[in-house]
Design a protein around this motif. Structure first.
Motif, PDB file in Angstrom:
ATOM      1  N   LYS A 124       0.835  -1.209   0.000  1.00  0.00           N
ATOM      2  CA  LYS A 124       0.000   0.000   0.000  1.00  0.00           C
ATOM      3  C   LYS A 124       0.861   1.247   0.000  1.00  0.00           C
ATOM      4  O   LYS A 124       0.582   2.205  -0.728  1.00  0.00           O
ATOM      5  N   ARG A 128       1.029   0.030  -4.674  1.00  0.00           N
ATOM      6  CA  ARG A 128       0.594  -1.169  -5.399  1.00  0.00           C
ATOM      7  C   ARG A 128      -0.690  -1.708  -4.762  1.00  0.00           C
ATOM      8  O   ARG A 128      -0.730  -2.776  -4.151  1.00  0.00           O
ATOM      9  N   ILE A 129      -1.742  -0.931  -4.910  1.00  0.00           N
ATOM     10  CA  ILE A 129      -3.002  -1.228  -4.237  1.00  0.00           C
ATOM     11  C   ILE A 129      -3.642  -2.505  -4.770  1.00  0.00           C
ATOM     12  O   ILE A 129      -4.200  -3.298  -4.005  1.00  0.00           O
ATOM     13  N   GLY A 130      -3.560  -2.713  -6.081  1.00  0.00           N
ATOM     14  CA  GLY A 130      -4.140  -3.918  -6.654  1.00  0.00           C
ATOM     15  C   GLY A 130      -3.506  -5.177  -6.081  1.00  0.00           C
ATOM     16  O   GLY A 130      -4.206  -6.129  -5.721  1.00  0.00           O
ATOM     17  N   SER A 258      -8.043   0.391 -15.638  1.00  0.00           N
ATOM     18  CA  SER A 258      -7.358   1.140 -14.584  1.00  0.00           C
ATOM     19  C   SER A 258      -6.374   2.138 -15.185  1.00  0.00           C
ATOM     20  O   SER A 258      -6.267   3.275 -14.730  1.00  0.00           O
ATOM     21  N   THR A 262      -6.871   6.557 -15.578  1.00  0.00           N
ATOM     22  CA  THR A 262      -5.882   7.394 -14.869  1.00  0.00           C
ATOM     23  C   THR A 262      -4.849   8.010 -15.807  1.00  0.00           C
ATOM     24  O   THR A 262      -3.793   8.450 -15.366  1.00  0.00           O
ATOM     25  N   SER A 278      -0.034  -0.608 -15.188  1.00  0.00           N
ATOM     26  CA  SER A 278       0.066  -0.765 -13.736  1.00  0.00           C
ATOM     27  C   SER A 278       0.253  -2.214 -13.324  1.00  0.00           C
ATOM     28  O   SER A 278       0.917  -2.506 -12.326  1.00  0.00           O
ATOM     29  N   PRO A 321      -4.366   6.500  -2.617  1.00  0.00           N
ATOM     30  CA  PRO A 321      -4.409   5.371  -3.552  1.00  0.00           C
ATOM     31  C   PRO A 321      -5.510   4.365  -3.260  1.00  0.00           C
ATOM     32  O   PRO A 321      -6.035   3.738  -4.172  1.00  0.00           O
ATOM     33  N   LYS A 325      -8.414   3.487  -5.885  1.00  0.00           N
ATOM     34  CA  LYS A 325      -8.650   2.106  -6.319  1.00  0.00           C
ATOM     35  C   LYS A 325     -10.128   1.762  -6.207  1.00  0.00           C
ATOM     36  O   LYS A 325     -10.695   1.113  -7.102  1.00  0.00           O
ATOM     37  N   LYS A 326     -10.784   2.198  -5.143  1.00  0.00           N
ATOM     38  CA  LYS A 326     -12.214   1.934  -4.967  1.00  0.00           C
ATOM     39  C   LYS A 326     -13.031   2.640  -6.048  1.00  0.00           C
ATOM     40  O   LYS A 326     -13.993   2.080  -6.577  1.00  0.00           O
ATOM     41  N   SER A 329     -12.650   0.778  -9.302  1.00  0.00           N
ATOM     42  CA  SER A 329     -13.455  -0.450  -9.254  1.00  0.00           C
ATOM     43  C   SER A 329     -14.930  -0.140  -9.490  1.00  0.00           C
ATOM     44  O   SER A 329     -15.630  -0.883 -10.186  1.00  0.00           O
TER      45      SER A 329
END
Length: 412
Positions: A124, A128-130, A258, A262, A278, A321, A325-326, A329
């Protein structure tokens, strides 16, 4: 005769993975007795003055917690011996510490759950949230099954993962999803072994093979995708906007949503979209064809403010981040919902999602007669083996651009 102690990095015993063991040393005068702490780290990860593991080590939180606990136990034993006014030696302190550990269930062994959580936090921090979410899914499933967060690496043996696998199948979880959980767990084992946190003999995946199953084709024919793009939709309607996203992804050789959502001004270079994916970190450079240019121009004109952050007005950069990410999604979920409505309108009986842009592009390129290696190069895949992949770099941007132009023209 005073007793003192410290934790040292024993450089006399270098391991094959370039790490050294941490040891507890209890001193009295010039003599000392030492005990291994079952921790091995690299020299660069150790602060000898503070006797702490540095944050450069992925498991520094869990390891420092163990070191703090060990120091507290030794200090308590020394105080107790002083209060009793008895002659105590380093050897006796070590023995008492060992006995105490045995009464409490032996030496404190690293928890794979905590190790995984430490790794997730580091992912995190690095943005690299994914990957963090992927590991979280695996760790959470493992914790739910074990019903404890103190599950040791040694406990996760072949029998354990076989039973875990059976339990997941009984829940009705798909084989490929189970495979993702196990790949995360396997990666943690590999990382822990490399760092010397756990011995290689406890690696359980030598015999256990992670299964996968072939997924249903997620490609549209050129006729089907033409129908979707030809539908007469109210301009500026929500469904119209989400079809635009799908069209952009298709025109940009199936760019991941994604990455698409962005894109910034910095990604526009000399009439091309240049970005680092990413997921794989591979650099792509895709010519902006007339259809994608028309869509981008619309958003630049209608939503000029959004281009200050991202080029498309579907997500915002909150400098967080996890929030981003949310939002990504949610945007993808919304697009998928509208794509299914578009499919129904066109009487297409397929569960369409954003992935279909990439798979459809590849499928239509194949229908047009382009070879697999050329399609793989356009998609950023390594075709065949690594040696073959090197030769594929010989395909110039101009050749890929012409292929993309034909794939786009075939449906618009």
């Amino acid at each position: 005769m005073e007793l003192t102690f410290k934790i040292v990095l024993d450089k006399r015993h270098k391991k094959t993975n370039e790490t050294y063991p941490l040891k507890l040393r209890v001193f009295q005068n010039r003599a000392y007795k030492e005990r291994s702490l079952n921790i091995a780290i690299s020299e660069n990860d150790w602060d000898s003055n503070l006797q702490m593991v540095l944050s450069t080590n992925d498991s520094y939180t869990a390891l420092n917690s163990k070191l703090t606990s060990t120091k507290a136990k030794v200090q308590k034993l020394i105080f107790l011996s002083e209060d009793a006014e008895t002659l105590t030696t380093p050897d006796e302190i070590i023995k008492r510490l060992k006995n105490k550990g045995q009464k409490q269930g032996g030496n404190i062994k690293p928890s794979i759950i905590q190790y995984g959580k430490d790794h997730i936090e580091k992912l995190k921090v690095s943005g690299r949230i994914g990957s963090a979410i992927t590991y979280s899914c695996g760790i959470n499933k493992l914790k739910d099954y074990a019903k404890t967060d103190k599950l040791t690496f040694e406990s996760v043996d072949y029998r354990f993962i076989e039973n875990f696998n059976t339990a997941l199948l009984k829940e009705g979880i798909k084989i490929n999803s189970i495979g993702n959980y196990f790949r995360s767990i396997r990666a943690l084992f590999n990382k822990a072994i490399k760092e010397g946190v756990v011995e290689a003999k406890y690696y359980p995946f030598t015999s256990f093979k992670i299964k996968t199953e072939k997924t249903i084709s997620r490609a549209l024919t050129s006729t089907e995708i033409s129908q979707i793009f030809a539908l007469d939709l109210p301009v500026r309607s929500t469904i119209w906007h989400h079809r635009n996203l799908f069209a952009l992804s298709y025109c940009l050789i199936g760019i991941n949503f994604s990455d698409l959502l962005t894109l910034t001004k910095e990604n526009f270079i000399d009439g091309r979209i240049t970005f680092r994916r990413s997921k794989t970190h591979k650099i792509y450079s895709i010519k902006i064809q007339p259809k994608s240019k028309d869509i981008f121009d619309y958003y630049f004109t209608e939503f000029p403010e959004s281009s200050k952050e991202f080029l498309l007005p579907f997500v915002k950069n909150f400098n967080n981040p996890i929030t981003l990410k949310k939002d990504i999604s949610q945007a993808i979920k919304n697009t998928n919902d509208y794509l299914r409505k578009l499919a129904t309108e066109c009487k297409i009986r397929k569960n369409i999602s954003t992935y279909y842009a990439r798979y459809s592009w590849a499928n239509i390129a194949r229908e047009l007669g382009y070879p697999k290696d050329m399609i793989a190069e356009a998609l950023g895949h390594e075709y065949g083996n690594k040696i073959t992949g090197i030769y594929l770099d010989n395909y110039s941007n101009e050749i890929i651009d012409k292929m993309n132009d034909r794939v786009i023209s075939s449906v618009f």
